[in-house]
Design an enzyme around this catalytic site. Sequence first.
Site, PDB file in Angstrom:
ATOM      1  N   LEU A  14       9.019  72.016 116.568  1.00  0.00           N
ATOM      2  CA  LEU A  14       8.021  71.539 115.618  1.00  0.00           C
ATOM      3  C   LEU A  14       7.011  70.601 116.262  1.00  0.00           C
ATOM      4  CD1 LEU A  14      10.443  70.716 112.656  1.00  0.00           C
ATOM      5  CD2 LEU A  14       9.014  72.750 112.915  1.00  0.00           C
ATOM      6  N   GLY A  15       7.418  69.961 117.333  1.00  0.00           N
ATOM      7  CA  GLY A  15       6.524  69.019 118.001  1.00  0.00           C
ATOM      8  C   GLY A  15       7.155  68.488 119.270  1.00  0.00           C
ATOM      9  N   GLY A  17       6.757  64.975 122.027  1.00  0.00           N
ATOM     10  CA  GLY A  17       6.124  63.721 122.374  1.00  0.00           C
ATOM     11  C   GLY A  17       6.446  63.313 123.788  1.00  0.00           C
ATOM     12  N   GLU A  78      14.116  64.388 107.305  1.00  0.00           N
ATOM     13  CA  GLU A  78      13.548  65.238 106.271  1.00  0.00           C
ATOM     14  C   GLU A  78      12.592  66.253 106.895  1.00  0.00           C
ATOM     15  OE1 GLU A  78      11.980  64.001 101.813  1.00  0.00           O
ATOM     16  OE2 GLU A  78      11.777  62.623 103.481  1.00  0.00           O
ATOM     17  N   LEU A  79      12.737  67.516 106.556  1.00  0.00           N
ATOM     18  CA  LEU A  79      11.871  68.562 107.101  1.00  0.00           C
ATOM     19  C   LEU A  79      10.613  68.675 106.253  1.00  0.00           C
ATOM     20  CD1 LEU A  79      11.443  70.896 109.117  1.00  0.00           C
ATOM     21  CD2 LEU A  79      12.603  72.394 107.476  1.00  0.00           C
ATOM     22  N   ASP A 127       2.083  52.034 114.319  1.00  0.00           N
ATOM     23  CA  ASP A 127       1.576  53.288 114.893  1.00  0.00           C
ATOM     24  C   ASP A 127       1.129  54.239 113.788  1.00  0.00           C
ATOM     25  OD1 ASP A 127       0.832  54.949 116.967  1.00  0.00           O
ATOM     26  OD2 ASP A 127       2.826  55.793 117.260  1.00  0.00           O
ATOM     27  N   LYS A 129      -1.221  56.712 112.115  1.00  0.00           N
ATOM     28  CA  LYS A 129      -2.232  57.664 112.562  1.00  0.00           C
ATOM     29  C   LYS A 129      -1.972  58.990 111.860  1.00  0.00           C
ATOM     30  CE  LYS A 129       0.560  58.783 116.659  1.00  0.00           C
ATOM     31  NZ  LYS A 129       0.579  58.844 118.147  1.00  0.00           N
ATOM     32  N   PRO A 130      -2.925  59.917 111.872  1.00  0.00           N
ATOM     33  CA  PRO A 130      -2.733  61.184 111.161  1.00  0.00           C
ATOM     34  C   PRO A 130      -1.488  61.951 111.594  1.00  0.00           C
ATOM     35  CG  PRO A 130      -5.032  60.898 111.720  1.00  0.00           C
ATOM     36  CD  PRO A 130      -4.301  59.782 112.391  1.00  0.00           C
ATOM     37  N   ASN A 132       1.271  60.814 112.283  1.00  0.00           N
ATOM     38  CA  ASN A 132       2.445  60.181 111.693  1.00  0.00           C
ATOM     39  C   ASN A 132       2.395  60.159 110.170  1.00  0.00           C
ATOM     40  OD1 ASN A 132       3.660  59.790 114.150  1.00  0.00           O
ATOM     41  ND2 ASN A 132       2.914  57.694 114.399  1.00  0.00           N
TER      42      ASN A 132
END
Length: 291
Positions: A14-15, A17, A78-79, A127, A129-130, A132
């Site tokens: 999904l992502g 970092g 949570e998804l 932090d 931001k969009p 997050n």
Amino acid sequence: MSNEVRNLDLDNKLGEGRYGIVCKGIWCEKSVAVKRIQLIHIASNTQGEEALQGLDHLNVIKLFHAESDANFRYYYLELCNASLEKLFLKDGHKNKYRGTMPPSLTVLYQLAVGLEYIHKMGLVHRDLKPENVLIWQDPRKGNVLLKWADFGLCKPVNERGSYSMSGVRGTFDWLAPEILNLFYDEELSQSESETTSTVKRGTIQSDVFSEGLVFGYFLLDGRHPFGLRHQIHTNILENKPVNLDKIQSQYARDLILKMLKENIADRITSSEVAEFLNKTTIKVKPLTITV
């Protein structure tokens, strides 16, 4: 380690970092997002985990469970359907969020009460931001909730809303001017070979500025309130929100300007942001959703 970790689907990412990845997984027969971080990157900072464990609000991401193996820490979260910046990807992009969204002022209100709750729980996020902001849609009823996520940099604050800080943390394009100034002061000190380390105080009001940036970004269809990438830092430090006049709602513009005040003492608080939005002609009804 429990059998649940073996249900992590590394092929369904999904992502990703700097320190870890987020994949789909299963926890207690529920589809979840699993954030996997190397232990060496969290050994000295468990504040984000401890903070999330104590938070329970519709507009804050929920942490269901956390555990470790020999190399990694796993967070069962949570998804959600997407993060906010995916709403503004170009048409045709495979990752673009194409689901429904609440009315614009309802989106702002949800984020406002979420941050107000975080601050009332004695925490500063640091932090905002969009990336997050997560979008969650109830698969049964279709209701959509916006949720603040990623508490890896959060810290507890004292009764005055301040906290000790030894350096700049966060994502630069979304920082308040007082935090950016601290960074440039540190750069200057290093260039002058100063070795004195002083502990400075931060404040939850920096979160409010960052929240105002996110509000503007959303209402500007993915544009930063302070301009293009190379302009952002200078414009923030010079208090020139060059894109705000493009926001159609005068009500929203007035609110964001209060959130983006250069002087911390003049800046509206997170509770005042929530109260301001609660007075809109669009009545935001409390949602009763079981997740």
